[in-house]
Design an enzyme around this catalytic site. Sequence first.
Site, PDB file in Angstrom:
ATOM      1  N   PRO A  35      26.307  -9.147  10.740  1.00 39.34           N
ATOM      2  CG  PRO A  35      25.008  -7.353  11.466  1.00 39.34           C
ATOM      3  CD  PRO A  35      25.068  -8.440  10.427  1.00 39.34           C
ATOM      4  CB  CYS A  36      28.261 -12.467  14.325  1.00 40.09           C
ATOM      5  SG  CYS A  36      29.904 -12.479  13.599  1.00 40.09           S
TER       6      CYS A  36
END
Length: 161
Positions: A131-132
């Site tokens: 989850p950047c």
Amino acid sequence: MKYYKVDTAFGRCWIGYETSPLLIQRIRLPGRAGQQETSMQVTAHPSANVLALAEALKRYFSGGDIPAIPWDDLDMAQLTPNQQKLLRSVAEIPPGSVRSYGEVARLAGFPGGARFAGNTLAKNPFPVFIPCHRVIRSDGGIGGFGAGVEMKKKMLALERR
């Protein structure tokens, strides 16, 4: 590389993968540049693992479960050991939370590595699963995102519900 298209509530995603052995090479989100269907080898009958990832993306973008990270299916060999370490650190950010680029760099063992974190996350081949979008600037600004800043904002809002 083969691609499987996934229509979600946020738009069309693509799962890029190799088949022998099955390894996910990349996830492309709606709005991401370079999604030229004519230049992709699109498949209609992927493996069960690819179909499971597709369903996970559909659920996520419909406000459902946050998908588990399919570590065994991700081609991490395309990344340096330091990039892998940073991405594993980002994977620990809880849904609905954010961390700064400097924080994730420090947590991964790279103090002063905010720029390294930003460069690595700009090339994250597995958005949503790693989850950047949960990483922002230290001043609270949204920062960049491969699928566009608006998509990043929508994903963060989705997770905060």
